[in-house]
Design a protein around this motif. Structure first.
Motif, PDB file in Angstrom:
ATOM      1  N   ASP A  37       0.850  -1.187   0.000  1.00  7.28           N
ATOM      2  CA  ASP A  37       0.000   0.000   0.000  1.00  7.28           C
ATOM      3  C   ASP A  37       0.899   1.255   0.000  1.00  7.28           C
ATOM      4  O   ASP A  37       1.748   1.396   0.881  1.00  7.28           O
ATOM      5  N   PRO A  66      -4.011  -8.136  -3.196  1.00  7.74           N
ATOM      6  CA  PRO A  66      -5.031  -7.407  -3.955  1.00  7.74           C
ATOM      7  C   PRO A  66      -6.147  -8.332  -4.440  1.00  7.74           C
ATOM      8  O   PRO A  66      -5.906  -9.476  -4.802  1.00  7.74           O
ATOM      9  N   LYS A  67      -7.368  -7.798  -4.430  1.00  7.02           N
ATOM     10  CA  LYS A  67      -8.525  -8.557  -4.915  1.00  7.02           C
ATOM     11  C   LYS A  67      -8.741  -8.331  -6.403  1.00  7.02           C
ATOM     12  O   LYS A  67      -9.453  -9.096  -7.047  1.00  7.02           O
ATOM     13  N   ARG A  68      -8.139  -7.240  -6.938  1.00  5.70           N
ATOM     14  CA  ARG A  68      -8.229  -6.935  -8.369  1.00  5.70           C
ATOM     15  C   ARG A  68      -6.799  -6.769  -8.904  1.00  5.70           C
ATOM     16  O   ARG A  68      -5.894  -6.404  -8.168  1.00  5.70           O
ATOM     17  N   ASN A 105      -5.648  -4.425 -10.687  1.00  6.67           N
ATOM     18  CA  ASN A 105      -5.205  -3.025 -10.686  1.00  6.67           C
ATOM     19  C   ASN A 105      -5.308  -2.363  -9.302  1.00  6.67           C
ATOM     20  O   ASN A 105      -5.201  -1.153  -9.191  1.00  6.67           O
ATOM     21  N   GLN A 106      -5.513  -3.128  -8.270  1.00  7.01           N
ATOM     22  CA  GLN A 106      -5.661  -2.586  -6.918  1.00  7.01           C
ATOM     23  C   GLN A 106      -4.303  -2.182  -6.360  1.00  7.01           C
ATOM     24  O   GLN A 106      -3.361  -2.980  -6.347  1.00  7.01           O
ATOM     25  N   LYS A 107      -4.179  -0.926  -5.918  1.00  2.00           N
ATOM     26  CA  LYS A 107      -2.916  -0.416  -5.403  1.00  2.00           C
ATOM     27  C   LYS A 107      -2.949  -0.134  -3.902  1.00  2.00           C
ATOM     28  O   LYS A 107      -1.910   0.027  -3.283  1.00  2.00           O
ATOM     29  N   ARG A 114     -10.194   1.279   0.474  1.00  2.00           N
ATOM     30  CA  ARG A 114     -10.702   2.496  -0.176  1.00  2.00           C
ATOM     31  C   ARG A 114     -10.344   3.722   0.662  1.00  2.00           C
ATOM     32  O   ARG A 114     -10.037   4.786   0.116  1.00  2.00           O
ATOM     33  N   GLN A 135      -6.868   4.832  -0.111  1.00  2.00           N
ATOM     34  CA  GLN A 135      -6.815   5.483  -1.417  1.00  2.00           C
ATOM     35  C   GLN A 135      -7.298   6.932  -1.313  1.00  2.00           C
ATOM     36  O   GLN A 135      -6.665   7.849  -1.842  1.00  2.00           O
TER      37      GLN A 135
END
Length: 125
Positions: free
Chosen positions: A11, A20-22, A24-26, A30, A33
Motif C-alpha cells: 500500500d 489485492p482482490k483486483r 489493478n488494486q494499489k 478504499r 486510497q
C-alpha cells in the motif's frame, strides 16, 4: 493458505503488505486510497497557493481600477501603487496589433511609454 500463493502488493500510503482482490488494486482499502489522494491534492494546492493568491489580488486590482467602465487608461505608477504585480499573469493574447497581458478575464496593454489600457475580456475572445 490460499493467500500465501497469491502475489502481494504494498500500500503506497501505509506501506502495509496486502493481497489485492483486483489486478489493478494499489491500496489495501478504499479509505487509504482517499487519504492518499487527499494528501496529494493538498500538496499540489499548497504548492500553487502563493501564485494563485497573487493572481487573485491582481484580478481584484484590475477589476477595481476598471470599475464599471469598458476601458480605462492608467499610468504604470498608478497601477503599481494600486498593488498590481506585473510579474504575474495568466496568459497573453494578441487582439489586432495589440499584445494584451491577461489576468483571467481582465487584460492590460502598453499604449504609451508609461500608460496602460485596461479592459475586461468578454466571451468573444
Amino acid at each position: 493458505m490460499k493467500e500465501d500463493n497469491k502475489e502481494k502488493a504494498i500500500d503506497p500510503l501505509t506501506g502495509e503488505e496486502f493481497v489485492p482482490k483486483r489486478s489493478n488494486q494499489k491500496f489495501a482499502s478504499r479509505e487509504n486510497q482517499i487519504k492518499y489522494n487527499n494528501i496529494k491534492a493538498a500538496k499540489e494546492r499548497n504548492a500553487k497557493a502563493l501564485t494563485e493568491n497573487i493572481l487573485n489580488a491582481n484580478r481584484k486590482v484590475l477589476q477595481r481600477i476598471l470599475g464599471s467602465k469598458s476601458e480605462v487608461i492608467k499610468s504604470y505608477d498608478f497601477m503599481d501603487g494600486a498593488g498590481l504585480n506585473f510579474g504575474f499573469n495568466t496568459h497573453t493574447m494578441k487582439i489586432g496589433n495589440i499584445n494584451w497581458i491577461c489576468v483571467h478575464d481582465y487584460a492590460y496593454a502598453l499604449v504609451d511609454t508609461n500608460a496602460f489600457k485596461i479592459i475586461k475580456l468578454d466571451k468573444a475572445f
